[in-house]
Design an enzyme around this catalytic site. Structure first.
Site, short mmCIF file in Angstrom:
data_model
loop_
_atom_site.label_atom_id
_atom_site.label_comp_id
_atom_site.label_asym_id
_atom_site.label_seq_id
_atom_site.Cartn_x
_atom_site.Cartn_y
_atom_site.Cartn_z
N ASP A 1 0.93 -1.20 0.02
CA ASP A 1 0.13 0.12 0.12
C ASP A 1 0.86 1.20 -0.01
O ASP A 1 0.75 2.22 -0.94
CB ASP A 1 -0.95 -0.07 1.11
CG ASP A 1 -1.99 -1.05 1.11
OD1 ASP A 1 -1.77 -2.14 0.48
OD2 ASP A 1 -2.88 -0.91 1.88
N ARG B 1 -1.52 3.63 18.01
CA ARG B 1 -1.68 4.56 17.20
C ARG B 1 -1.41 6.06 17.49
O ARG B 1 -0.71 6.79 16.87
CB ARG B 1 -3.30 4.52 16.61
CG ARG B 1 -3.57 3.17 15.79
CD ARG B 1 -2.41 2.85 14.81
NE ARG B 1 -2.75 1.61 13.84
CZ ARG B 1 -1.89 0.88 13.89
NH1 ARG B 1 -0.70 0.78 14.28
NH2 ARG B 1 -2.12 -0.16 12.93
N ASP C 1 -8.39 2.42 11.97
CA ASP C 1 -7.32 3.39 12.17
C ASP C 1 -7.46 4.61 11.51
O ASP C 1 -6.52 5.46 12.11
CB ASP C 1 -6.22 2.59 11.40
CG ASP C 1 -5.48 1.27 12.51
OD1 ASP C 1 -5.61 1.51 13.78
OD2 ASP C 1 -4.60 0.43 11.95
N SER D 1 -3.84 -10.17 6.89
CA SER D 1 -3.56 -8.86 6.97
C SER D 1 -3.05 -8.88 8.57
O SER D 1 -3.66 -9.26 9.48
CB SER D 1 -4.61 -7.80 7.01
OG SER D 1 -4.30 -6.42 7.29
#
Length: 407
Positions: free
Chosen positions: A22, A104, A133, A185
């Site tokens: 990505d 995060r 996210d 993932s």
């Protein structure tokens, strides 16, 4: 979607970069979409492992970035985000120890700091439009740097699959080690690793052995239990088996010990913030041991009402962290409310690790409220059992009055 004026005004972007498919595609896409702006790659080392960081700088430059900043956040993550969170007792929906969620805010904060350092006018992330996210990152950006433009390619570009991304890179002769087949993932940091996709998308499928990476299968774990000693001060682990560690070092030591016994696996279908359910498998071996140790000392030192309050704080904190609201007054308030109770969590716990379980079997604390003299069923000089009669009468007075009124 950013307006055309915003696109023209963006001159330098700091991208949260992992080196995966990505973000490798995002670099050239940004340059093409935002008038050949300069791209600065940023990677947060939160303990995802050396293999994930190897060659990252070279990959970023080869993809078109002008710089690549790799920032070591491992100790800060554990000391300033994980420990305060677990001291509140925060567990999302009963089982999830918030591994992805806790990382995060520190990543977003470091990304903003890099943006300030290099004079960027925008930040970019590779989160999808379906996940949590994107909210976590952008909530942090809003709190820390509302002046920066936020770019979210998955909400802008027309690509929808891994094949699209691979074709995009191939057309531009940008090399990648990714392939069209990606079973799972994954997201890893020092606290845990998460797994989604593949057979996990059907909740009727049991996870295969290929899913798990940090822990052995409980059925394959040693047939003899292992005992591990954990010492803490003010709710922070300071020693493992008598050896002093930094916060990150203690977590790494417990990850290795507990992972060998299959400790810390969960398989849940959770409620995402954006409204849909998702199924994920999480491995948090060292964290599971830490959590069990904290709760064991808590049982000794917190009185009934204090523990009830801590549980309320923990329930609220779990949703706050999961929902990406770390840099808020509410977070400060919850952490402030939990700290006086965490200050009491001093002591030692011995945990028995066996076939996927971590059980506290010994615990002691200088702040313990437990007294064998008070609790004994035998004769004692500290408790007159006749006193209980008046206590019960007053405690049940409202019920008694209500019943008399009914008559």
């Amino acid at each position: 979607m950013s307006s055309e004026n915003n696109k023209a005004s963006v001159k330098k972007v700091v991208l949260a970069y992992s080196g995966g498919l990505d973000t490798s595609a995002i670099i050239p896409w940004l340059k093409e979409t935002y008038d050949n702006c300069e791209i600065v790659a940023f990677c947060a080392d939160v303990g995802q492992g050396e293999a994930e960081l190897e060659g990252l700088h070279e990959k970023a430059i080869a993809s078109g970035a002008s710089e690549c900043h790799i920032v070591d956040l491992k100790e800060e993550l554990v000391a300033d985000y994980i420990y305060p969170t677990i001291a509140t007792g925060a567990i999302y929906e009963g089982t999830y120890l918030l591994g992805t969620s806790m990382a995060r805010p520190i990543i977003a904060k470091a990304q903003v700091e890099v943006a300030r350092k290099v004079g960027a006018d925008a930040v970019c992330h590779g989160c999808t439009g379906k996940g949590n996210d994107q909210v976590r990152f952008e909530g942090c950006f809003a709190a820390l740097a509302p002046d920066l433009t936020v770019i979210a390619p998955w909400r802008e570009w027309s690509m929808v699959s891994r094949e699209d991304l691979l074709d995009y890179l191939a057309e531009r002769n940008i090399k990648t080690t990714a392939s069209a087949t990606k079973i799972y993932s994954r997201d890893a940091n020092a606290w845990h690793i998460s797994h989604e996709g593949g057979e996990l998308e059907d909740p009727w499928n049991e996870p295969s052995k290929e899913v798990w990476t940090m822990t052995v299968a409980p059925e394959d774990a040693p047939d003899e239990p292992e005992y591990v000693s954990v010492e803490m001060e003010a709710g922070r682990i300071t020693k493992v088996n008598g050896q002093s560690y930094t916060p990150y070092g203690a977590l790494m030591a417990l990850n290795e010990i507990a992972g060998a016994h299959g400790v810390g696996r969960i398989d849940i279908t959770e409620n995402r913030l954006v409204g849909m359910k998702s199924r994920g498998c999480y491995e948090t071996p060292g964290g599971t041991v830490m959590f069990a140790a904290l709760r064991a000392i808590e049982e000794l030192v917190l009185d009934k009402t204090s523990r009830e309050w801590r549980e309320q704080v923990g329930a609220k904190m779990a949703h706050l962290v999961y929902d990406g609201r770390w840099f808020t007054p509410l977070c400060e308030s919850l952490l402030g409310a939990s700290q006086p109770l965490a200050n009491l969590l001093n002591g030692e716990v011995v945990l028995k690790l066996y076939k996927g379980q971590a059980q506290a079997v010994k615990k002691r604390s200088p702040n313990s409220l437990y007294s064998e003299e008070f609790a004994t069923f035998g004769e004692d000089e500290v408790y007159n059992q006749k006193d209980a009669e008046g206590f019960i009468r007053l405690y049940s007075l409202a019920s008694r009055i209500r019943a008399l009124n009914v008559k």
